[in-house]
Write an enzyme that holds these catalytic residues in place. Sequence first.
Site, PDB file in Angstrom:
ATOM      1  N   SER A 131       0.708  -0.968  -0.130  1.00 29.89           N
ATOM      2  CA  SER A 131       0.141   0.033  -0.041  1.00 29.89           C
ATOM      3  C   SER A 131       0.807   1.164  -0.038  1.00 29.89           C
ATOM      4  O   SER A 131       2.113   1.210   0.413  1.00 29.89           O
ATOM      5  CB  SER A 131      -1.112  -0.039   1.331  1.00 29.89           C
ATOM      6  OG  SER A 131      -1.470   1.231   1.265  1.00 29.89           O
ATOM      7  N   TYR A 145      -3.178  -0.601  10.387  1.00 31.63           N
ATOM      8  CA  TYR A 145      -3.236  -1.084   9.155  1.00 31.63           C
ATOM      9  C   TYR A 145      -1.967  -0.557   8.486  1.00 31.63           C
ATOM     10  O   TYR A 145      -1.378  -1.442   7.838  1.00 31.63           O
ATOM     11  CB  TYR A 145      -4.321  -0.252   8.121  1.00 31.63           C
ATOM     12  CG  TYR A 145      -4.161  -0.421   6.813  1.00 31.63           C
ATOM     13  CD1 TYR A 145      -4.610  -1.575   6.014  1.00 31.63           C
ATOM     14  CD2 TYR A 145      -3.867   0.619   5.823  1.00 31.63           C
ATOM     15  CE1 TYR A 145      -4.695  -1.765   4.832  1.00 31.63           C
ATOM     16  CE2 TYR A 145      -3.503   0.566   4.393  1.00 31.63           C
ATOM     17  CZ  TYR A 145      -4.255  -0.675   3.940  1.00 31.63           C
ATOM     18  OH  TYR A 145      -3.842  -1.063   2.611  1.00 31.63           O
TER      19      TYR A 145
END
Length: 286
Positions: A131, A145
């Site tokens: 990501s 996350y």
Amino acid sequence: MKYALVTGATGGLGGEVAKALAAQGWFVFAAGRSEKALENIENNTPCHALKLDITDQASIDAALETVKETTDHLDALINFSGVQKMASLIEGDVEIVQSMIDVNLMGMVRMNKTFFPLVKAVNGRIINCSSECGWMTPQPFNGPYTLSKYAVEAYNESLRRELMFLDIPVIKVQPGSFKTAMHGSTTASFDKLIGETNWYRDVLETMKVMMQLELKMANDPKYLVEAVLEAVSTDKPKQNYRVKNSPILGMVELVPSNLLDKMYKGILKSKKVSNIMAKISEKITD
């Protein structure tokens, strides 16, 4: 015939990647947990649905045996399974951190280890989805996350440098924000966070509007699909594909850490900014 296995294919970016590969003539195992989504894949796409829970080694082992009934190799193993929740590292449940690590990191670790013999059989390639959060400065309340994606970054680099001795490419993809169903779960987790906090309500209310603006600027998944198609097909793939990372968050990387902390605190605690964001929120929801 080329064979690929795509995790996270029952929704989001993984599903888009699986369909695109199948459209190009690949035999694609589209893996996921949702029975309903798998049935839809089997009936409405050229992909082959594969029941698989990446948090359960027994499920992964069973999936391996199913794949081996069709092929003795994989030209590409593509890890796109992932979850995201906004949460406080102090007020939130520790299980949130644990679950994100289990899915975003350990699921990838389990898959690559278990299916590696099929990849090695033809010197295929492994693609791991990280990501933009995996390389950018962590934002408040996105800690679970972010730390899971930082771990993916370290895992990917280590695995690449291990498998280069076997001439097997390990490729990392770092997507920015894309229009997927994950946005709904992100918003829901943020609302839950606001509803449960004892200390951060004003800060979170301001952050929520910023997040909504960012989500409205989310990109078309086609750009991510194009990058993955290149990664699986080119003779000389890049080590890393950054796809539509946020230019705003990219600029934040240029700010010294101590100054950035002051900026976050000054902006998110400002009553003036809060009032402006409240007005913006009204326009967004109208």
